[in-house]
Design a protein around this motif. Structure first.
Motif, PDB file in Angstrom:
ATOM      1  N   GLY A 128       0.800  -1.219   0.000  1.00  0.00           N
ATOM      2  CA  GLY A 128       0.000   0.000   0.000  1.00  0.00           C
ATOM      3  C   GLY A 128       0.837   1.275   0.000  1.00  0.00           C
ATOM      4  O   GLY A 128       0.298   2.365   0.150  1.00  0.00           O
ATOM      5  N   SER A 129       2.165   1.142  -0.177  1.00  0.00           N
ATOM      6  CA  SER A 129       3.040   2.310  -0.004  1.00  0.00           C
ATOM      7  C   SER A 129       2.780   3.424  -1.008  1.00  0.00           C
ATOM      8  O   SER A 129       2.714   4.596  -0.642  1.00  0.00           O
ATOM      9  CB  SER A 129       4.509   1.892  -0.119  1.00  0.00           C
ATOM     10  OG  SER A 129       4.894   1.121   0.982  1.00  0.00           O
ATOM     11  N   VAL A 130       2.672   3.066  -2.288  1.00  0.00           N
ATOM     12  CA  VAL A 130       2.541   4.119  -3.303  1.00  0.00           C
ATOM     13  C   VAL A 130       1.252   4.900  -3.057  1.00  0.00           C
ATOM     14  O   VAL A 130       1.241   6.133  -3.073  1.00  0.00           O
ATOM     15  CB  VAL A 130       2.594   3.521  -4.726  1.00  0.00           C
ATOM     16  CG1 VAL A 130       2.328   4.603  -5.771  1.00  0.00           C
ATOM     17  CG2 VAL A 130       3.951   2.873  -4.985  1.00  0.00           C
ATOM     18  N   SER A 131       0.170   4.188  -2.757  1.00  0.00           N
ATOM     19  CA  SER A 131      -1.090   4.904  -2.525  1.00  0.00           C
ATOM     20  C   SER A 131      -1.032   5.723  -1.238  1.00  0.00           C
ATOM     21  O   SER A 131      -1.603   6.807  -1.164  1.00  0.00           O
ATOM     22  CB  SER A 131      -2.281   3.940  -2.499  1.00  0.00           C
ATOM     23  OG  SER A 131      -2.241   3.120  -1.364  1.00  0.00           O
ATOM     24  N   ASP A 132      -0.326   5.223  -0.234  1.00  0.00           N
ATOM     25  CA  ASP A 132      -0.193   6.003   1.000  1.00  0.00           C
ATOM     26  C   ASP A 132       0.527   7.324   0.748  1.00  0.00           C
ATOM     27  O   ASP A 132       0.100   8.377   1.215  1.00  0.00           O
ATOM     28  CB  ASP A 132       0.581   5.205   2.062  1.00  0.00           C
ATOM     29  CG  ASP A 132      -0.364   4.507   3.024  1.00  0.00           C
ATOM     30  OD1 ASP A 132      -1.428   5.072   3.319  1.00  0.00           O
ATOM     31  OD2 ASP A 132      -0.034   3.393   3.478  1.00  0.00           O
ATOM     32  N   HIS A 133       1.625   7.240   0.006  1.00  0.00           N
ATOM     33  CA  HIS A 133       2.369   8.473  -0.297  1.00  0.00           C
ATOM     34  C   HIS A 133       1.525   9.431  -1.135  1.00  0.00           C
ATOM     35  O   HIS A 133       1.539  10.637  -0.919  1.00  0.00           O
ATOM     36  CB  HIS A 133       3.682   8.143  -1.014  1.00  0.00           C
ATOM     37  CG  HIS A 133       4.744   7.591  -0.098  1.00  0.00           C
ATOM     38  ND1 HIS A 133       5.490   8.396   0.739  1.00  0.00           N
ATOM     39  CD2 HIS A 133       5.165   6.326   0.133  1.00  0.00           C
ATOM     40  CE1 HIS A 133       6.333   7.640   1.430  1.00  0.00           C
ATOM     41  NE2 HIS A 133       6.160   6.379   1.086  1.00  0.00           N
ATOM     42  N   LEU A 134       0.788   8.879  -2.104  1.00  0.00           N
ATOM     43  CA  LEU A 134      -0.047   9.741  -2.954  1.00  0.00           C
ATOM     44  C   LEU A 134      -1.174  10.374  -2.136  1.00  0.00           C
ATOM     45  O   LEU A 134      -1.494  11.551  -2.315  1.00  0.00           O
ATOM     46  CB  LEU A 134      -0.632   8.947  -4.120  1.00  0.00           C
ATOM     47  CG  LEU A 134       0.363   8.433  -5.169  1.00  0.00           C
ATOM     48  CD1 LEU A 134      -0.361   7.555  -6.196  1.00  0.00           C
ATOM     49  CD2 LEU A 134       1.067   9.585  -5.885  1.00  0.00           C
ATOM     50  N   ALA A 135      -1.779   9.581  -1.254  1.00  0.00           N
ATOM     51  CA  ALA A 135      -2.875  10.106  -0.430  1.00  0.00           C
ATOM     52  C   ALA A 135      -2.366  11.256   0.443  1.00  0.00           C
ATOM     53  O   ALA A 135      -3.041  12.272   0.603  1.00  0.00           O
ATOM     54  CB  ALA A 135      -3.470   9.002   0.433  1.00  0.00           C
ATOM     55  N   ASP A 136      -1.151  11.099   0.989  1.00  0.00           N
ATOM     56  CA  ASP A 136      -0.579  12.180   1.800  1.00  0.00           C
ATOM     57  C   ASP A 136      -0.317  13.415   0.956  1.00  0.00           C
ATOM     58  O   ASP A 136      -0.605  14.533   1.356  1.00  0.00           O
ATOM     59  CB  ASP A 136       0.738  11.719   2.440  1.00  0.00           C
ATOM     60  CG  ASP A 136       0.498  10.802   3.627  1.00  0.00           C
ATOM     61  OD1 ASP A 136      -0.626  10.844   4.177  1.00  0.00           O
ATOM     62  OD2 ASP A 136       1.405  10.038   3.995  1.00  0.00           O
ATOM     63  N   ARG A 137       0.242  13.188  -0.228  1.00  0.00           N
ATOM     64  CA  ARG A 137       0.661  14.320  -1.052  1.00  0.00           C
ATOM     65  C   ARG A 137      -0.525  15.096  -1.629  1.00  0.00           C
ATOM     66  O   ARG A 137      -0.538  16.318  -1.625  1.00  0.00           O
ATOM     67  CB  ARG A 137       1.537  13.814  -2.194  1.00  0.00           C
ATOM     68  CG  ARG A 137       2.117  14.939  -3.017  1.00  0.00           C
ATOM     69  CD  ARG A 137       3.027  14.388  -4.095  1.00  0.00           C
ATOM     70  NE  ARG A 137       3.659  15.470  -4.811  1.00  0.00           N
ATOM     71  CZ  ARG A 137       4.950  15.767  -4.728  1.00  0.00           C
ATOM     72  NH1 ARG A 137       5.738  15.071  -3.948  1.00  0.00           N
ATOM     73  NH2 ARG A 137       5.441  16.771  -5.433  1.00  0.00           N
ATOM     74  N   PHE A 138      -1.516  14.361  -2.128  1.00  0.00           N
ATOM     75  CA  PHE A 138      -2.620  15.046  -2.807  1.00  0.00           C
ATOM     76  C   PHE A 138      -3.835  15.244  -1.900  1.00  0.00           C
ATOM     77  O   PHE A 138      -4.814  15.865  -2.303  1.00  0.00           O
ATOM     78  CB  PHE A 138      -3.012  14.288  -4.077  1.00  0.00           C
ATOM     79  CG  PHE A 138      -1.913  14.283  -5.112  1.00  0.00           C
ATOM     80  CD1 PHE A 138      -1.588  15.445  -5.792  1.00  0.00           C
ATOM     81  CD2 PHE A 138      -1.179  13.131  -5.357  1.00  0.00           C
ATOM     82  CE1 PHE A 138      -0.552  15.465  -6.723  1.00  0.00           C
ATOM     83  CE2 PHE A 138      -0.142  13.135  -6.287  1.00  0.00           C
ATOM     84  CZ  PHE A 138       0.182  14.304  -6.975  1.00  0.00           C
ATOM     85  N   GLY A 139      -3.776  14.683  -0.689  1.00  0.00           N
ATOM     86  CA  GLY A 139      -4.859  14.909   0.265  1.00  0.00           C
ATOM     87  C   GLY A 139      -6.189  14.347  -0.204  1.00  0.00           C
ATOM     88  O   GLY A 139      -7.235  14.967  -0.002  1.00  0.00           O
ATOM     89  N   THR A 140      -6.144  13.166  -0.826  1.00  0.00           N
ATOM     90  CA  THR A 140      -7.400  12.520  -1.231  1.00  0.00           C
ATOM     91  C   THR A 140      -8.150  12.081   0.027  1.00  0.00           C
ATOM     92  O   THR A 140      -7.562  11.947   1.094  1.00  0.00           O
ATOM     93  CB  THR A 140      -7.117  11.294  -2.114  1.00  0.00           C
ATOM     94  OG1 THR A 140      -6.122  10.485  -1.478  1.00  0.00           O
ATOM     95  CG2 THR A 140      -6.607  11.736  -3.475  1.00  0.00           C
ATOM     96  N   SER A 141      -9.451  11.857  -0.121  1.00  0.00           N
ATOM     97  CA  SER A 141     -10.243  11.564   1.076  1.00  0.00           C
ATOM     98  C   SER A 141     -10.308  10.065   1.349  1.00  0.00           C
ATOM     99  O   SER A 141     -10.328   9.249   0.428  1.00  0.00           O
ATOM    100  CB  SER A 141     -11.656  12.130   0.901  1.00  0.00           C
ATOM    101  OG  SER A 141     -12.273  11.523  -0.209  1.00  0.00           O
ATOM    102  N   GLY A 142     -10.314   9.726   2.612  1.00  0.00           N
ATOM    103  CA  GLY A 142     -10.542   8.339   3.025  1.00  0.00           C
ATOM    104  C   GLY A 142      -9.395   7.395   2.718  1.00  0.00           C
ATOM    105  O   GLY A 142      -8.288   7.812   2.397  1.00  0.00           O
ATOM    106  N   GLN A 143      -9.703   6.125   2.868  1.00  0.00           N
ATOM    107  CA  GLN A 143      -8.712   5.072   2.657  1.00  0.00           C
ATOM    108  C   GLN A 143      -8.517   4.862   1.151  1.00  0.00           C
ATOM    109  O   GLN A 143      -9.463   4.538   0.451  1.00  0.00           O
ATOM    110  CB  GLN A 143      -9.224   3.783   3.320  1.00  0.00           C
ATOM    111  CG  GLN A 143      -8.389   2.553   3.072  1.00  0.00           C
ATOM    112  CD  GLN A 143      -6.978   2.678   3.627  1.00  0.00           C
ATOM    113  OE1 GLN A 143      -6.757   3.315   4.654  1.00  0.00           O
ATOM    114  NE2 GLN A 143      -6.021   2.080   2.940  1.00  0.00           N
ATOM    115  N   PRO A 144      -7.301   5.052   0.641  1.00  0.00           N
ATOM    116  CA  PRO A 144      -7.099   4.824  -0.796  1.00  0.00           C
ATOM    117  C   PRO A 144      -7.154   3.336  -1.125  1.00  0.00           C
ATOM    118  O   PRO A 144      -6.934   2.500  -0.242  1.00  0.00           O
ATOM    119  CB  PRO A 144      -5.692   5.373  -1.033  1.00  0.00           C
ATOM    120  CG  PRO A 144      -4.995   5.268   0.282  1.00  0.00           C
ATOM    121  CD  PRO A 144      -6.057   5.434   1.337  1.00  0.00           C
TER     122      PRO A 144
END
Lengths: 427, 405
Positions: A154-170
């Motif tokens: 789940g690392s790539v999505s975790d980093h992207l979620a942090d960077r772009f501030g998407t909502s909820g669990q990616p």
């Protein structure tokens, strides 16, 4: 049930308002489209690692982004950041670091590579062990937490979620070579459920590393025509001998038509439908009767409420393997019948190679560009037609055509088949 | 249409762990009235204890040897358990139903060829160390089909091949939360007419050095004498992994009723989130989830299956949230299922959901899973059960499972 904002099935119409893409042909839509429509190949000799002793020595690689140390995971993340940044900027949505919707990411399975294993194995921690026990002792020193944060599934999505501030669990997903299309499908479904007005859907892959290449080689899946790399990927040609590995990313901002119109966003196209069907025949081959591929295409037409007569271009999966291209033709023929020969169909993979996890997304991005510009990119390296594949593959040169509805196919190892129907606004 | 037609029912369960195989065996061992002794492998992966899988006769669900040979052990485990769930739900072998079964699998993968890796590691620093030797060894020594046995999406692929599930096939990745998302997405699709019949689940083979390495890069494993979940906090916390596979058939009430399938339980609500874990973020997120899901639950006894992984500070934060529930008037009967099954990463939440559905169907809750004193005995039934799963660093999930009256 149909209205401007709802489709024939009474669901919210889903539109795209931002697209980003990066491939070996370059950064961004403009560079890529220019190269793609001029028939340029992005396939080259591999210089990233030694290919001595390997049967395949060519690939499409993105070498213009600096990552140190280089890894498939690191590159997949960097490529995804590139494409998502472009897509969000075009959509002019949200605020910096705060995207108003969830993230659906097609990303390759995470794995440590030899660079990382070597770092762990040569770590001097004073415990005399061999093999994995030595690497595990290295892990326990705590010196490798950065490696942890990049090499989880789940690392790539975790980093992207942090960077772009998407909502909820990616959501990170893999449906092999159909992954990019699956990421789009998950976003479309979420918007249709009314859970969100927008979704960020990304496909990314940076997997040209030695072991990935060896593994596909051992499955006899890759072209070995190393002498002229730009000629190696030749979908639908009689002399096709395998796919060419490649990497890249595409990202989309999808929105409900309602949400996009309300905020006055420029609408780039519509996702009319998506559909899937799993194959249960074999781990790397499709059912000889093509029924799973056929089922995926028919389910997609049905989901989009369109008929074969509405489709005016097919963006093929077209991997350049003997098996895929034959089965793809037979499946399309079964669905489209005599109309098939009158529909132009081209394979972007002839130029960019097979971007694997990202392919379905990248090819959807190029499909939207076809709708917007009225240009169909060619299938290059079409010098020896296969008499058993009667298709108008738009050979070697681009074609201008007014295209409003496109079928984009993705058929994966492991029997995962997903198709999309993309069209111009209005729905 | 009946308002409850799109209720999400659990109509089939396949569960395998170090405790045994199938619902009944788990039920008997976990409600025997004597505290369950966890099954442990203490020496093979020292300093890491793991919960090993018991000996399985895979041919019961995977009859063809050729199929078994093509799979990594985690894939065999998952394919086996998926078969159990399909049989249990009365779907196995029914082509018409399998054609409409949507599959979402939570998978990691990456079971390496340890022999090849070890041989290659041995060359590091040696006279021939370098890329050409590595290329030669990889080309000559890797089995061509090994790739498929470690590929994440091929667990789903094998389930299609062996059991004929062909409606659709998706694989989610991302550790604990992928196991949560497969359930959440399936439930939302059922509730919104995007499918009526789903097979979801995951499988984890803990007995592997490569899997341990993947996790302990973040120093999140328990590398000491075994202690149950709630006893690890004072020594820094840590996960003890366990080999587990859990698959469930989720189905709309309407679809299940029409074919006469009996439910174990209803999945009444499921919510995930991803908060900033600093300054009590996770506790607040969990409180909000509970307010939404638990709205309408009577104060008093509350059965709760915690998927806490043991790593810190996540596990302590979850305990603080649970203490808050006590303060609000809930008498929480806490059961940390990681203490008896081990932490099973992608399979962990599906396993917790399976245990919850099973208890709801029996109308009775489990004996305490440890001696910490935190897990008080309960004779209050199991009409409503909360199941949690948090990732060690990101992602918080909570579900409500209820008895079908």
């Amino acid at each position: 049930m149909k209205s401007e904002l709802l489709d024939e099935k009474g669901r919210p119409v889903v539109v795209v308002t931002g697209i980003g893409v990066v491939t070996p042909l370059g950064r961004g839509k403009d560079e890529n489209w220019k190269a793609l429509t001029s028939g340029t190949s992005g396939i080259t000799q591999i210089t990233r690692f030694s290919t001595e002793g390997l049967s395949t020595k060519i690939a499409g690689t993105v070498d213009f982004i600096d990552i140190a140390p280089l890894s498939g995971q690191g590159l997949a993340l960097a490529l995804a950041i590139e494409s998502a940044t472009e897509a969000i900027a075009q959509a002019e949505i949200g605020t910096k670091g705060s995207f108003p919707g969830p993230l659906f990411l097609a990303t390759p399975p995470a794995e440590l590579e030899w660079e990382q294993r070597k770092a762990l194995y040569t770590c001097d921690h004073g415990i005399s062990e061999t093999g994995y026990a030595h690497m595990l002792a290295a892990a326990r020193t705590g010196q490798f937490s950065e490696m942890y944060s990049l090499f989880q599934y789940g690392s790539v999505s975790d980093h992207l979620a942090d960077r772009f501030g998407t909502s909820g669990q990616p959501i990170s997903l893999s449906t092999a070579c159909a992954s990019g299309a699956s990421a789009i499908q998950l976003g479309i479904e979420a918007i249709r459920r009314g859970e969100t007005g927008a979704a960020l859907c990304v496909g990314t892959d940076g997997s040209v590393h030695v072991e990935a290449l060896v593994r596909f080689s051992l499955l006899s899946a890759l072209s070995t025509q190393n002498e002229f790399p730009e000629k190696a990927s030749k979908p639908f040609s009689k002399n096709r001998d395998g796919f060419v590995m490649s990497e890249g990313s595409a990202a989309f901002v999808f929105e409900s038509y309602e949400s996009a119109r309300t905020r006055g966003a420029k609408i780039l196209g519509v996702v009319r439908g998506c559909g899937e069907r799993a194959d249960n025949f074999h781990r790397t081959r499709s059912k000889p009767d093509g029924s799973a591929n056929i089922g995926a295409i028919r389910n997609t037409l049905d989901d989009a409420s369109v008929t074969i007569n509405d489709i005016d271009y097919i963006n093929a999966h077209g991997t350049s393997t003997p098996e895929n291209d034959k089965m793809e033709y037979l499946s399309l023929k079964a669905v489209f019948g005599d109309r098939l020969i009158r529909i132009p169909i081209s394979s972007n993979k002839s130029m960019i190679g097979h971007t694997l996890t990202a392919a379905g997304a990248i090819e959807a991005a190029f499909s939207f560009l076809t709708i917007q510009t009225g240009v169909i990119p060619p299938t290059i390296n079409c010098d020896v037609p296969d008499p058993d594949i009667e298709l108008d593959v738009v050979p070697n040169h681009k074609r201008e055509a007014s295209v409003s509805t496109i079928l984009s196919d993705s058929f994966g190892f492991g029997g995962q088949n997903v198709c999309l129907i993309l069209s111009a606004e209005p729905a | 249409m009946d308002l409850n037609d799109n209720d999400v029912w659990v109509t089939g369960i396949g569960l395998v762990s170090s405790l045994g195989e199938g619902c009944e065996e788990h039920w008997q061992k976990l409600t025997a009235g004597t505290r369950i002794e966890p099954v442990l492998e203490k020496s093979a992966f020292t300093p890491y204890p793991v919960h090993p899988l018991f000996e399985i006769d895979f041919s019961k669900q995977i009859p063809r040897r050729a199929d078994q040979r093509q799979m990594g052990k985690w894939q065999r485990l998952g394919t086996y358990t998926a078969g159990m769930a399909l049989s249990d739900a009365g779907i196995a072998g029914n082509a018409a139903l399998l054609e409409n079964t949507n599959m979402i699998v939570a998978a990691g993968g990456g079971e390496r060829d340890i022999e090849v890796d070890t041989a290659l590691l041995d060359t590091i620093g040696g006279p021939q160390d370098g890329e050409s030797l590595r290329n030669e060894m990889l080309m000559n020594d890797l089995r061509p089909t090994h790739f498929l046995s470690e590929l994440s999406n091929l667990l789903a692929g094998n389930i299609s091949i062996v059991h004929g599930v062909i409606g659709s096939s998706r694989t989610f990745m991302g550790e604990e939360m992928s196991g949560f998302s497969v359930v959440e997405i399936a439930a939302r699709r059922i509730q919104n007419n995007q499918g009526e019949l789903f097979l979801i689940g995951g499988a984890y083979n803990a007995e592997r050095q490569d899997m341990l390495l993947q996790l302990d890069l973040g120093q999140i494993l328990w590398a000491d004498e075994f202690e149950p979940l709630w006893a690890r906090q004072t020594k820094g916390g840590g996960m003890v992994t366990g080999s587990v596979s859990a698959f469930l058939v989720l189905e709309s009430k309407k679809h299940a009723s029409a074919r006469g399938a009996q439910p174990y339980a209803r999945l009444s609500g499921i919510l995930s989130g991803r908060c900033n874990r600093t300054e009590g973020g996770a506790m607040r997120a969990a409180e909000q989830q509970f307010e939404t899901l638990g709205h309408g639950l009577p104060r008093g006894p509350l059965a709760l299956l915690s998927g806490a992984c043991g790593a810190e500070p996540a596990t302590s934060q979850e305990l603080t949230f649970l203490e808050g529930l006590q303060d609000k008037g809930y008498e929480v009967a806490l059961r940390g299922f990681g203490s008896v099954l081990g932490h099973s990463v992608e399979a962990h939440f599906p396993a917790g959901l399976a245990l919850a559905a099973l208890a709801a169907s029996k109308g009775k809750f489990y004996d305490p899973f440890d001696r910490s004193g935190l897990e008080r005995p309960s004779s209050d039934g199991a009409e409503h059960i909360i199941v949690t799963t948090w990732g060690p660093f990101h992602g918080e999930g909570m579900a409500l499972v209820e008895e079908v009256a």
